[in-house]
Design a protein around this motif. Structure first.
Motif, PDB file in Angstrom:
ATOM      1  N   PHE A  23      22.959  47.557 -69.268  1.00 43.73           N
ATOM      2  CA  PHE A  23      22.663  48.866 -69.854  1.00 43.73           C
ATOM      3  C   PHE A  23      23.929  49.726 -69.958  1.00 43.73           C
ATOM      4  CE2 PHE A  23      18.089  48.319 -68.716  1.00 43.73           C
ATOM      5  CZ  PHE A  23      17.571  48.610 -69.961  1.00 43.73           C
ATOM      6  N   ILE A  24      24.764  49.707 -68.940  1.00 46.33           N
ATOM      7  CA  ILE A  24      25.994  50.499 -68.963  1.00 46.33           C
ATOM      8  C   ILE A  24      26.939  49.995 -70.040  1.00 46.33           C
ATOM      9  CG2 ILE A  24      28.073  51.062 -67.635  1.00 46.33           C
ATOM     10  CD1 ILE A  24      26.220  51.124 -65.149  1.00 46.33           C
ATOM     11  N   LEU A  25      27.113  48.675 -70.132  1.00 48.21           N
ATOM     12  CA  LEU A  25      27.983  48.124 -71.170  1.00 48.21           C
ATOM     13  C   LEU A  25      27.465  48.442 -72.565  1.00 48.21           C
ATOM     14  CD1 LEU A  25      28.915  44.646 -69.692  1.00 48.21           C
ATOM     15  CD2 LEU A  25      30.422  46.606 -70.043  1.00 48.21           C
ATOM     16  N   ARG A  72      29.535  50.648 -75.413  1.00 56.39           N
ATOM     17  CA  ARG A  72      29.898  50.040 -76.703  1.00 56.39           C
ATOM     18  C   ARG A  72      29.163  50.638 -77.890  1.00 56.39           C
ATOM     19  NH1 ARG A  72      30.304  43.767 -74.795  1.00 56.39           N
ATOM     20  NH2 ARG A  72      32.152  44.080 -73.524  1.00 56.39           N
ATOM     21  N   HIS A  73      28.097  51.372 -77.651  1.00 55.25           N
ATOM     22  CA  HIS A  73      27.322  51.993 -78.721  1.00 55.25           C
ATOM     23  C   HIS A  73      27.201  53.496 -78.484  1.00 55.25           C
ATOM     24  CE1 HIS A  73      25.958  47.780 -78.751  1.00 55.25           C
ATOM     25  NE2 HIS A  73      25.908  47.953 -80.064  1.00 55.25           N
ATOM     26  N   PRO A  74      28.288  54.232 -78.663  1.00 50.92           N
ATOM     27  CA  PRO A  74      28.203  55.686 -78.446  1.00 50.92           C
ATOM     28  C   PRO A  74      27.359  56.356 -79.521  1.00 50.92           C
ATOM     29  CG  PRO A  74      30.362  55.094 -79.291  1.00 50.92           C
ATOM     30  CD  PRO A  74      29.613  53.815 -79.042  1.00 50.92           C
ATOM     31  N   LYS A  75      26.770  57.482 -79.178  1.00 49.59           N
ATOM     32  CA  LYS A  75      25.891  58.205 -80.096  1.00 49.59           C
ATOM     33  C   LYS A  75      26.675  59.033 -81.114  1.00 49.59           C
ATOM     34  CE  LYS A  75      21.945  58.584 -77.061  1.00 49.59           C
ATOM     35  NZ  LYS A  75      20.996  59.485 -76.430  1.00 49.59           N
ATOM     36  N   ASP A  76      27.916  59.329 -80.861  1.00 47.02           N
ATOM     37  CA  ASP A  76      28.702  60.212 -81.722  1.00 47.02           C
ATOM     38  C   ASP A  76      29.539  59.436 -82.742  1.00 47.02           C
ATOM     39  OD1 ASP A  76      29.323  62.263 -78.872  1.00 47.02           O
ATOM     40  OD2 ASP A  76      27.739  62.464 -80.361  1.00 47.02           O
ATOM     41  N   ARG A  77      29.009  58.447 -83.375  1.00 47.22           N
ATOM     42  CA  ARG A  77      29.748  57.672 -84.381  1.00 47.22           C
ATOM     43  C   ARG A  77      29.874  58.405 -85.700  1.00 47.22           C
ATOM     44  NH1 ARG A  77      29.338  51.270 -84.170  1.00 47.22           N
ATOM     45  NH2 ARG A  77      29.968  51.066 -82.023  1.00 47.22           N
ATOM     46  N   GLU A  78      29.004  59.367 -85.958  1.00 49.39           N
ATOM     47  CA  GLU A  78      28.999  60.080 -87.228  1.00 49.39           C
ATOM     48  C   GLU A  78      30.171  61.043 -87.371  1.00 49.39           C
ATOM     49  OE1 GLU A  78      25.219  61.910 -87.343  1.00 49.39           O
ATOM     50  OE2 GLU A  78      24.131  60.025 -87.368  1.00 49.39           O
ATOM     51  N   LYS A  79      30.745  61.475 -86.294  1.00 50.63           N
ATOM     52  CA  LYS A  79      31.820  62.479 -86.333  1.00 50.63           C
ATOM     53  C   LYS A  79      33.168  61.862 -86.576  1.00 50.63           C
ATOM     54  CE  LYS A  79      29.449  65.800 -83.519  1.00 50.63           C
ATOM     55  NZ  LYS A  79      29.436  66.591 -82.322  1.00 50.63           N
TER      56      LYS A  79
END
Length: 54
Positions: free
Chosen positions: A41-43, A47-54
């Motif tokens: 879950f931590i990895l 690897r999939h941050p929520k702020d990819r749109e910025k």
């Protein structure tokens, strides 16, 4: 997400200890699987941050 990860980790640990730990005489396997699941879950979160749109 943290609550879901904690509940899943706890459930996997208890189920593994109750099934594999007792029947195969492998005490502590629930702890090992719990740590492995929480690490996954931590990895995934790193690897999939929520702020990819910025």
């Amino acid at each position: 997400m943290e609550i879901v990860a904690a509940i899943i980790t706890l459930a996997v640990g208890v189920l593994a200890e109750a099934t594999i730990g007792i029947s195969w005489n492998m005490r502590g396997v629930g702890t090992l699987l719990g740590v492995a699941i929480m690490g996954a879950f931590i990895l995934w979160a790193v690897r999939h941050p929520k702020d990819r749109e910025k």
